[in-house]
Scaffold this motif. Structure first.
Motif, short mmCIF file in Angstrom:
data_model
loop_
_atom_site.label_atom_id
_atom_site.label_comp_id
_atom_site.label_asym_id
_atom_site.label_seq_id
_atom_site.Cartn_x
_atom_site.Cartn_y
_atom_site.Cartn_z
N MET A 1 0.82 -1.19 0.00
CA MET A 1 0.00 0.00 0.00
C MET A 1 0.87 1.26 0.00
O MET A 1 0.50 2.26 -0.60
N HIS A 2 2.02 1.19 0.67
CA HIS A 2 2.90 2.36 0.71
C HIS A 2 3.45 2.69 -0.68
O HIS A 2 3.57 3.86 -1.03
N VAL A 3 3.76 1.67 -1.47
CA VAL A 3 4.27 1.90 -2.82
C VAL A 3 3.20 2.60 -3.65
O VAL A 3 3.47 3.59 -4.33
N SER A 4 1.96 2.10 -3.57
CA SER A 4 0.87 2.72 -4.32
C SER A 4 0.67 4.16 -3.87
O SER A 4 0.51 5.06 -4.68
N LEU A 5 0.66 4.36 -2.56
CA LEU A 5 0.44 5.71 -2.03
C LEU A 5 1.52 6.67 -2.50
O LEU A 5 1.23 7.82 -2.86
N ASP A 6 2.76 6.21 -2.53
CA ASP A 6 3.86 7.07 -3.00
C ASP A 6 3.61 7.56 -4.42
O ASP A 6 3.91 8.69 -4.77
N HIS A 7 3.06 6.69 -5.26
CA HIS A 7 2.84 7.02 -6.67
C HIS A 7 1.51 7.73 -6.92
O HIS A 7 1.37 8.46 -7.91
N PHE A 9 -0.43 9.53 -4.44
CA PHE A 9 -0.85 10.49 -3.43
C PHE A 9 -1.44 11.77 -4.03
O PHE A 9 -2.54 12.19 -3.66
N ASP A 10 -0.73 12.39 -4.96
CA ASP A 10 -1.22 13.64 -5.55
C ASP A 10 -2.56 13.43 -6.25
O ASP A 10 -3.48 14.25 -6.11
N GLU A 11 -2.69 12.35 -6.98
CA GLU A 11 -3.94 12.03 -7.66
C GLU A 11 -5.07 11.82 -6.66
O GLU A 11 -6.19 12.32 -6.83
N LEU A 12 -4.79 11.09 -5.60
CA LEU A 12 -5.82 10.82 -4.59
C LEU A 12 -6.27 12.09 -3.89
O LEU A 12 -7.44 12.24 -3.54
N MET A 13 -5.36 13.01 -3.67
CA MET A 13 -5.69 14.25 -2.95
C MET A 13 -6.53 15.21 -3.81
O MET A 13 -7.24 16.05 -3.27
N THR A 14 -6.45 15.07 -5.13
CA THR A 14 -7.19 15.99 -6.00
C THR A 14 -8.34 15.32 -6.74
O THR A 14 -9.07 16.00 -7.45
N PHE A 15 -8.49 14.02 -6.59
CA PHE A 15 -9.54 13.30 -7.32
C PHE A 15 -10.92 13.76 -6.89
O PHE A 15 -11.20 13.92 -5.70
N ASP A 16 -11.78 14.00 -7.86
CA ASP A 16 -13.13 14.48 -7.58
C ASP A 16 -14.14 13.53 -8.22
O ASP A 16 -14.33 13.53 -9.43
N PHE A 17 -14.79 12.73 -7.37
CA PHE A 17 -15.79 11.78 -7.87
C PHE A 17 -16.91 12.48 -8.63
O PHE A 17 -17.45 11.95 -9.58
N ALA A 18 -17.26 13.67 -8.21
CA ALA A 18 -18.36 14.39 -8.86
C ALA A 18 -18.08 14.65 -10.33
O ALA A 18 -19.00 14.71 -11.14
N LYS A 19 -16.81 14.79 -10.71
CA LYS A 19 -16.48 15.01 -12.12
C LYS A 19 -16.84 13.81 -12.98
O LYS A 19 -17.11 13.95 -14.16
N LEU A 20 -16.85 12.63 -12.39
CA LEU A 20 -17.23 11.42 -13.13
C LEU A 20 -18.73 11.35 -13.33
O LEU A 20 -19.22 10.66 -14.21
N GLY A 21 -19.45 12.05 -12.50
CA GLY A 21 -20.90 11.98 -12.54
C GLY A 21 -21.40 10.87 -11.64
O GLY A 21 -20.63 10.05 -11.14
N LEU A 22 -22.68 10.85 -11.44
CA LEU A 22 -23.27 9.88 -10.53
C LEU A 22 -24.24 8.94 -11.24
O LEU A 22 -24.88 8.12 -10.61
#
Length: 94
Positions: A1-7, A9-22
């Motif tokens: 999980m740490h390896v994934s988080l390192d790569h 992190f920036d994407e996860l912090m800015t990801f917006d589910f609402a942009k995908l729509g519901l």
């Protein structure tokens, strides 16, 4: 999980589910660990409740955390067989 988080992190912090729509035109499933402290089940369920899909299902994987499919592969597989497989065998029944 740490390896994934390192790569990711920036994407996860800015990801917006609402942009995908519901609204989705295909079935939508969430299989979620009931002891997930990364994404609490209540948070996941609240997001799930906002989704519109022809079929949808929210299943809690018992005694599992964030990586529920690895912690409880038996229940995860059972949920896939019960919920997803029938739709894969008869896609016209959406």
């Amino acid at each position: 999980m740490h390896v994934s988080l390192d790569h990711l992190f920036d994407e996860l912090m800015t990801f917006d589910f609402a942009k995908l729509g519901l609204r989705f035109e295909l079935p939508f499933f969430v299989f979620h660990g009931d002891a997930d402290i990364i994404t609490p089940p209540a948070t996941a369920k609240a997001f799930f409740d906002e989704i519109e899909a022809p079929r949808k299902h929210f299943a809690l994987i018992k005694n599992a955390g964030h990586l529920a499919c690895f912690a409880r592969p038996d229940q995860f597989l059972s949920e896939l067989i019960e919920r997803v497989r029938p739709l894969a065998l008869a896609p016209s029944s959406l």
